[in-house]
Design an enzyme around this catalytic site. Structure first.
Site, PDB file in Angstrom:
ATOM      1  N   GLY A 287      34.934  31.453  20.708  1.00 22.27           N
ATOM      2  CA  GLY A 287      36.306  31.356  21.234  1.00 22.27           C
ATOM      3  C   GLY A 287      37.050  32.681  21.145  1.00 22.27           C
TER       4      GLY A 287
ATOM      5  CD  GLU B 245      34.234  38.997  22.858  1.00 16.53           C
ATOM      6  OE1 GLU B 245      33.867  40.154  23.043  1.00 16.53           O
ATOM      7  OE2 GLU B 245      33.738  38.263  21.971  1.00 16.53           O
TER       8      GLU B 245
ATOM      9  N   GLY C 188      40.334  26.378  21.032  1.00 18.15           N
ATOM     10  CA  GLY C 188      41.789  26.283  21.173  1.00 18.15           C
ATOM     11  C   GLY C 188      42.269  27.115  22.346  1.00 18.15           C
TER      12      GLY C 188
ATOM     13  N   GLY D 234      41.935  14.935  17.751  1.00 17.83           N
ATOM     14  CA  GLY D 234      41.651  15.790  18.903  1.00 17.83           C
ATOM     15  C   GLY D 234      40.704  16.938  18.563  1.00 17.83           C
TER      16      GLY D 234
ATOM     17  CE  LYS E 277      30.539  25.429  25.256  1.00 19.12           C
ATOM     18  NZ  LYS E 277      31.785  25.157  24.641  1.00 19.12           N
TER      19      LYS E 277
ATOM     20  CG  ASP F 276      29.561  24.007  21.644  1.00 21.29           C
ATOM     21  OD1 ASP F 276      30.107  24.232  22.737  1.00 21.29           O
ATOM     22  OD2 ASP F 276      29.868  24.603  20.592  1.00 21.29           O
TER      23      ASP F 276
ATOM     24  CB  ILE G 192      35.542  35.231  16.870  1.00 16.57           C
ATOM     25  CG1 ILE G 192      36.129  34.051  16.104  1.00 16.57           C
ATOM     26  CG2 ILE G 192      34.999  36.293  15.928  1.00 16.57           C
ATOM     27  CD1 ILE G 192      35.092  33.261  15.320  1.00 16.57           C
TER      28      ILE G 192
ATOM     29  CE  LYS H  17      30.500  27.624  21.420  1.00 20.03           C
ATOM     30  NZ  LYS H  17      31.320  26.805  20.518  1.00 20.03           N
TER      31      LYS H  17
HETATM   32  N1  HSE Z   1      33.627  21.979  21.043  1.00 24.27           N
HETATM   33  C1  HSE Z   1      33.590  23.377  20.745  1.00 24.27           C
HETATM   34  C2  HSE Z   1      33.766  23.568  19.244  1.00 24.27           C
HETATM   35  C3  HSE Z   1      34.659  24.092  21.525  1.00 24.27           C
HETATM   36  O1  HSE Z   1      34.045  22.586  18.547  1.00 24.27           O
HETATM   37  O2  HSE Z   1      33.605  24.662  18.735  1.00 24.27           O
HETATM   38  C4  HSE Z   1      34.459  25.551  21.667  1.00 24.27           C
HETATM   39  O3  HSE Z   1      33.287  25.883  22.333  1.00 24.27           O
END
Ligand code: HSE
Length: 427
Positions: A129, A124, A297, A182, A100, A196, A131, A200
């Site tokens: 992710g 995509e 994932g 995790g 991204k 993040d 979707i 997006k």
């Molecule tokens: N760190 C991101 C999240 C991973 O938690 O959505 C996917 O971009």
């Protein structure tokens, strides 16, 4: 035969390798030709791993191999990922990526290169992710003007906010737990500060409104200031708190922002919990449509990348135009953006200043005894018609404002000691 090279054998890259191999006959049938992974590029060694036989350490081996049709970039980070993508497209190899950061910053440039070289640039997996949202946005929702996009675009923060809401835990405690499980990185800044989600929503806004939206221009607020008390008030509104990426056309101006929002039960995003993501889009003809699923994932993200590989294979030697013009979109300022706010105030700055100057003025006792009443009256005077919420302990007053611009809010709030203010999603 369609030959694929995967750059970066991490969580997503190894997922792409697995999807192409485990679902090979299905993927090949959909692609219209046999698809195989010819190379995996990584600096590391993977002894005993199925990809060991195709592992290379030098990008030029891939670039100079005319048999390679499609390059999957799952390295992440800006460089050398961006440079590798540019070189691949210039060599006429299609690029499919989940990166991204690169897409948000150079999406229009990479699309242009793909056009010039009769290949494709697909991304995509860069938003949401697994979707499917990019392809529906550019291929399906094409007859509509997009009125708004609001998305839960980050799984880590959604997990944290869900746990805070459900278990009444403090932000720091849930973050530690998420790191142990995790779900959050050791350095969680990009997620919890909203960076993040910012990349997006920049990508979605650039596609929906057809021009480059620079992520540096997007007002971004994370979730670190959200407390259990905020959830206690949100509960009174039959609402929760979600980190939303928002892009919206309001009075002819495009706004984009990332911030925590109060999301009421009648909003479809309310039920999106834990690490799940969702993107709610409002088209002027279509109305609301929502895309929901796993935003991160290995296999979910790889599934989206491989869907791009199939699309690139089906269109070998032919560019699929994607409208994302390089001209920069001037975003409306948050000072002008209108929304209601949930506000918590615990005092008047003027009184605090008096206390600081004179120690213990005689009026202080009277103020402390009647603080709630004084604050309530002052709020009514400054904010006008608001809806007050049930207070917790007389220490603060909470209320919901009428819709007001960011600048109006800041002006009205300047005399108060504001504990927190959260925008209210207007669906
Ligand atoms: N760190 C991101 C999240 C991973 O938690 O959505 C996917 O971009």
């Amino acid at each position: 035969m369609i030959n694929v090279a995967i750059l970066g054998y991490g969580v997503v890259g190894s997922g792409v390798y697995k999807v192409i191999n485990d679902n090979n006959s299905h993927v090949s049938r959909r692609a219209g030709d046999d698809v195989r992974v010819k190379y995996v590029l990584d600096l590391r060694e993977f002894p005993g791993d199925p990809a060991e036989d195709v592992l290379v350490h030098d990008f030029d081996v891939i670039l100079n191999d005319d048999e390679v049709d499609i390059i999957v970039e799952t390295m992440g980070g800006v460089e050398p990922a961006h440079t590798f993508e540019v070189k691949a497209l210039k060599a006429g190899k299609s690029v499919c990526t989940s990166n991204k950061e690169v897409v948000a910053k150079w999406g229009f440039e990479l699309l242009q290169l793909a056009r010039e070289n009769n290949c494709n640039f697909f991304f995509e997996a860069s938003v949401g992710g697994g979707i499917p949202v990019i392809r529906p946005l550019i291929n399906c929702i094409t007859a509509d003007h997009v009125k708004s996009i609001s998305g839960i675009l980050n799984g880590t923060t959604n997990y944290i906010l869900t746990k805070m809401a459900e278990e009444g835990l403090a932000f720091e405690d849930v973050l530690k737990d998420a790191q142990k499980k995790g779900y959050a990185e050791k350095n969680p800044e990009a997620d919890i500060e909203g960076y993040d989600a910012c990349r997006k929503i920049a990508i979605l806004a650039s596609l929906a409104y057809e021009r480059q939206v620079d992520y540096e221009d997007i007002y971004t607020e994370g979730i670190t200031k959200i407390t259990g008390i905020d959830f206690w008030y949100a509960n009174q509104l039959d609402a929760s708190i979600k980190l939303l990426g928002l892009a919206k056309r309001q009075n002819g101006v495009v706004y984009a922002m990332v911030a925590p929002f109060i999301v009421k039960q009648d909003n479809p995003l309310y039920g999106v919990c834990d690490v799940f993501n969702a993107i709610l889009l409002d088209g002027d003809m279509l109305g609301d449509v929502m895309f929901y699923g796993k935003g991160a994932g290995s296999l979910p993200t790889a599934s989206a990348v491989v869907s791009d590989v199939i699309e690139a294979a089906k269109n070998k030697g032919r560019n699929i135009p994607i409208l994302w013009r390089p001209e920069k979109r001037q975003l409306g300022s948050v000072d002008v953006f209108e929304t209601s706010y949930l506000v918590r105030v615990s005092g008047l700055k003027a009184v605090d200043r008096l206390k600081e100057t004179f120690g213990n003025p005689s009026d202080e006792l009277r103020y402390e005894r009647n603080k709630e009443e004084i604050l309530t009256n002052e709020v009514k005077k400054v904010f006008g018609n608001v809806k007050f919420l049930m207070g917790q302990d007389g220490e603060e007053v909470a209320f919901v404002t009428k819709p007001m611009s960011g600048a109006e809010f800041e002006k009205a709030a300047e005399d108060f000691v504001v504990e927190n203010r959260i925008r209210i999603a207007d669906l």
